[in-house]
Scaffold this motif. Structure first.
Motif, PDB file in Angstrom:
ATOM      1  N   ILE A  21       0.843  -1.201   0.000  1.00 10.46           N
ATOM      2  CA  ILE A  21       0.000   0.000   0.000  1.00 10.46           C
ATOM      3  C   ILE A  21       0.877   1.250   0.000  1.00 10.46           C
ATOM      4  N   ASP A  22       1.893   1.262   0.848  1.00 10.91           N
ATOM      5  CA  ASP A  22       2.788   2.417   0.916  1.00 10.91           C
ATOM      6  C   ASP A  22       3.478   2.656  -0.422  1.00 10.91           C
ATOM      7  N   PHE A  25       1.158   4.329  -2.969  1.00 12.38           N
ATOM      8  CA  PHE A  25       0.913   5.743  -2.744  1.00 12.38           C
ATOM      9  C   PHE A  25       2.173   6.597  -2.872  1.00 12.38           C
ATOM     10  N   GLN A  48      -5.932   6.078   1.046  1.00  8.70           N
ATOM     11  CA  GLN A  48      -5.275   5.073   1.881  1.00  8.70           C
ATOM     12  C   GLN A  48      -6.247   4.496   2.907  1.00  8.70           C
ATOM     13  N   ARG A  52      -7.359   0.571   3.277  1.00 16.24           N
ATOM     14  CA  ARG A  52      -7.238  -0.150   4.555  1.00 16.24           C
ATOM     15  C   ARG A  52      -8.602  -0.624   5.062  1.00 16.24           C
TER      16      ARG A  52
END
Length: 79
Positions: A21-22, A25, A48, A52
């Motif tokens: 995910i990080d 982004f 984000q 999540r």
């Protein structure tokens, strides 16, 4: 490594899932800045949080993250 050690500190997701995910982004932010977009921090935080939430906290596997992020489209295109 225990199950607790493989969890990230943010949101209780497995570390590998949080890293996916990080990374998505980070790529989004790079493309948005290259395109001249400014002030997108709130939008990124919202996206984000959406990702999540879709992963359901502790149950989000890396495969689940790939599926949810694919629903957003390529980070470069989204930017």
């Amino acid at each position: 490594m225990s199950n607790d050690e493989s969890r990230s500190a943010d949101g209780g997701l497995p570390a590998e899932t949080a890293a996916l995910i990080d990374d998505y982004f980070v790529r989004f932010r790079v493309e948005a800045l290259a395109a001249g977009a400014h002030g997108s921090d709130d939008a990124v935080a919202g996206l984000q949080a959406h990702v999540r939430d879709r992963l359901g906290g502790r149950s989000g596997t890396p495969e689940d993250a790939v599926r949810v992020l694919a629903g957003l489209g390529a980070a470069e295109a989204l930017a």
